[in-house]
Write an enzyme that holds these catalytic residues in place. Sequence first.
Site, PDB file in Angstrom:
ATOM      1  N   ASP A  52       0.827  -1.212   0.000  1.00 18.06           N
ATOM      2  CA  ASP A  52       0.000   0.000   0.000  1.00 18.06           C
ATOM      3  C   ASP A  52       0.862   1.262   0.000  1.00 18.06           C
ATOM      4  OD1 ASP A  52      -2.366  -1.436   0.004  1.00 18.06           O
ATOM      5  OD2 ASP A  52      -2.526  -1.449   2.186  1.00 18.06           O
ATOM      6  N   SER A  97     -11.766  -2.518  -8.282  1.00 17.21           N
ATOM      7  CA  SER A  97     -11.135  -2.621  -6.976  1.00 17.21           C
ATOM      8  C   SER A  97     -11.707  -1.538  -6.067  1.00 17.21           C
ATOM      9  CB  SER A  97      -9.620  -2.490  -7.136  1.00 17.21           C
ATOM     10  OG  SER A  97      -8.979  -2.800  -5.936  1.00 17.21           O
ATOM     11  N   LYS A 134     -13.760  -6.510   5.078  1.00 16.89           N
ATOM     12  CA  LYS A 134     -12.947  -6.720   3.873  1.00 16.89           C
ATOM     13  C   LYS A 134     -12.144  -8.002   4.067  1.00 16.89           C
ATOM     14  CE  LYS A 134      -9.376  -4.335   1.281  1.00 16.89           C
ATOM     15  NZ  LYS A 134      -8.464  -5.414   1.578  1.00 16.89           N
ATOM     16  N   GLU A 190     -16.341 -13.424  -1.867  1.00 17.07           N
ATOM     17  CA  GLU A 190     -14.938 -13.681  -1.533  1.00 17.07           C
ATOM     18  C   GLU A 190     -14.792 -15.121  -1.060  1.00 17.07           C
ATOM     19  OE1 GLU A 190     -11.164 -11.546  -1.384  1.00 17.07           O
ATOM     20  OE2 GLU A 190     -13.167 -11.039  -2.127  1.00 17.07           O
ATOM     21  N   LYS A 306     -19.938   1.308   1.988  1.00 13.53           N
ATOM     22  CA  LYS A 306     -20.609   1.493   0.706  1.00 13.53           C
ATOM     23  C   LYS A 306     -21.829   2.390   0.902  1.00 13.53           C
ATOM     24  CE  LYS A 306     -19.547  -3.260  -0.781  1.00 13.53           C
ATOM     25  NZ  LYS A 306     -20.152  -4.556  -1.194  1.00 13.53           N
ATOM     26  N   CYS A 424      23.720 -32.127  17.043  1.00 12.26           N
ATOM     27  CA  CYS A 424      22.322 -32.311  17.430  1.00 12.26           C
ATOM     28  C   CYS A 424      22.137 -31.996  18.912  1.00 12.26           C
ATOM     29  CB  CYS A 424      21.889 -33.746  17.139  1.00 12.26           C
ATOM     30  SG  CYS A 424      20.207 -34.113  17.695  1.00 12.26           S
ATOM     31  N   CYS A 427      21.193 -35.614  20.661  1.00  4.37           N
ATOM     32  CA  CYS A 427      22.094 -36.776  20.735  1.00  4.37           C
ATOM     33  C   CYS A 427      23.569 -36.422  20.572  1.00  4.37           C
ATOM     34  CB  CYS A 427      21.708 -37.820  19.693  1.00  4.37           C
ATOM     35  SG  CYS A 427      22.077 -37.312  17.986  1.00  4.37           S
ATOM     36  N   CYS A 442      19.818 -33.838  11.674  1.00  4.42           N
ATOM     37  CA  CYS A 442      20.612 -34.798  12.436  1.00  4.42           C
ATOM     38  C   CYS A 442      20.511 -36.133  11.702  1.00  4.42           C
ATOM     39  CB  CYS A 442      20.082 -34.938  13.854  1.00  4.42           C
ATOM     40  SG  CYS A 442      20.809 -36.337  14.753  1.00  4.42           S
TER      41      CYS A 442
END
Length: 684
Positions: A52, A97, A134, A190, A306, A424, A427, A442
């Site tokens: 944005d 959009s 949204k 959506e 809207k 490791c 171990c 490992c």
Amino acid sequence: MRGRCYASTMSQPASQVSATLEHYLALRAEIERHNRAYYELDAPEIPDDEYDRLVRELRALEAAHPEWVAENSPAQTVGGAPSSAFLPVEHPTPMTSLDNVFSDEELAEWQEKLARALNLPPDHDGFTYTGELKIDGLSVNLYYADGVLQWAATRGNGRVGEMVTEQVLTIPGIPRALPGLTGELEVRGEVYLSRADFAAFNARAEELGLPLLKNPRNGAAGALRQKDPEVTRTRHLKALFYSLGKHDGVPVRTQGEVLAWLAEQGFPTSRYSETFTGLQAAADYHRRMTAQRAQFEFDADGTVLKLDSLALQAEAGSTSRAPRWAVAYKFPVEEVETVLESITVNVGRTGKLAPLAHLSPRLIEGSTVSKATLHNEDYIRDLDLRIGDTVVVRKSGGVIPQIMRVVLEKRPPDAAPYRFPTHCPECGHEVVRAEGDANTYCPNPACPAQQFERLRYFVSRGAMDVRGVGEKLIEQLLATGLVHDAADLYQLTAEQLASLERSGEKKAANILAQLEASKTRPLWRLINALGINHVGERNAQALARAFGTLDALLAATPESIEAVPGLGRTIAQSVSAALADPSMQDLIRRLRERGLKPVEETAPRGDALAGLSFVLTGTLSRPRDEIKARLESAGARVTGSVTKKTSYLIAGEEAGSKLDRARELGIPVLDEAGLGALLEERGV
């Protein structure tokens, strides 16, 4: 839906940005690259807020230098190119959009512009709005002619989208027909992957060593673009619908009436929509939704306001990319600072080292975050993370905590670069990292952490399903030396089990009975239980169906494994390498010596169902993938929709519109028993 919503130039004067043509062209190219990554590859490279910011800068430059603006500028267009993998379809009315605002002040500026577009005083504040969430998903358009669904398509570039009809019809609640309607109708909504389903998918993928989804939006886009709609079905997509394009004969005058009409027709709609009057009420709605965002089942990155009146919407009109009568008010990106207290490294059943950040607990979007995944050595090095650092954390995709950056000015003077383990942590064996691989492993098969994870996976519900053998018991069995691997489970005695902590004769007898029962589980369960990288339940079932017996699988070539539908080269190489490993061969030999006789799959004749087309619907007793694979392996075709060419509809419980459609067309309908009889008759 990043939307993609385009940032307004409000609150960013052109003088604040570089005004050279070279900079403008470079910025355009950068945004176009990010658009391709987002729309065409479903692989965004930067967060929405950073995107944005770039678009706001571009639009400010274009406002100051209109002579630079080209028709195809990313600030003047919508979306990305439709994928060549799907048929293109033109939307009867464009899918535009939205412009973005980021503050109450910018919202007020937007309303002033709206008032001017309607020839009203700039300070007019009598507008009635409908507020909606949204949703961060993938926009779709459903096109009906005379009440019958003709196609479903993605937004694409706003004019032309990708036809994804069969994929969309796997989503619950989408009507195939709207009785009584005439003319053309477009329903917009959506498609999304819920946070819960996103987390479940990633947990399963991590367990299988598969790539993780970056966020729910990527998951929804990738699932909807699957060529096989049955794969889409397994992703459990959902959808919410919120607007109409063309709507011949639909008696609606306001956006509120649109939402009510959609709900009456059976379309899923959001329960978070509200109608209100005035700018203050709009800002209050946005604040309420911001406070609730952690509770939504889906990701949302803002609210949409809207004009409620459709007549005023038409009068206000649209620009080339966005309506003047609607705006997206983006949620703030919630980032918090916290301290990296320590880094631990866990070892999984494949030996993969998984670093984990331990953080000072902080509240983010309604939940306490104290840990964050660090992925691998490169991730830590690229961020230059050091113990004691103050770091900025956000929830990636609203779900997964992610460290974004280090606050260098707060770094302790004695903070040293983190050294990834060379051995490791469980171990002590030296770790390995193959060239080109981001992960470190490992290689010691006797590593206690790997032994534990392999045993836990072997007895799990999706593998051998041995009830009563839980984590505590596995820890005791390993600690006492009674068990080292899965084959040792089948040598345990009642006396050994009864002697363990919090055990006894009755519990020991139950465990032995469970182990005995597991010896004749279906072949796919044993294949899954072996813990081969990239092989989970689905792929194990595919292997069992393809080869029928364990011996046939062990003798299979990489090429024959790769030929199994749905596997591919990477999985085939993983399976071949695992089965060729001497330690794996020794484990399988000892499992067989101790009585494991998995139930073999009967390989069907490859042409027994040639020329027949099947559709599956409703709730079935076996996984759809399993039934589909069995039908296809015998030469049948399995599709997602009922047409005149469909040979049989297989209907389970709660069969819906597909059953109605089959009856209309006179297509034979079989339940599972009927399917079984047909398969037996055909020798499948």
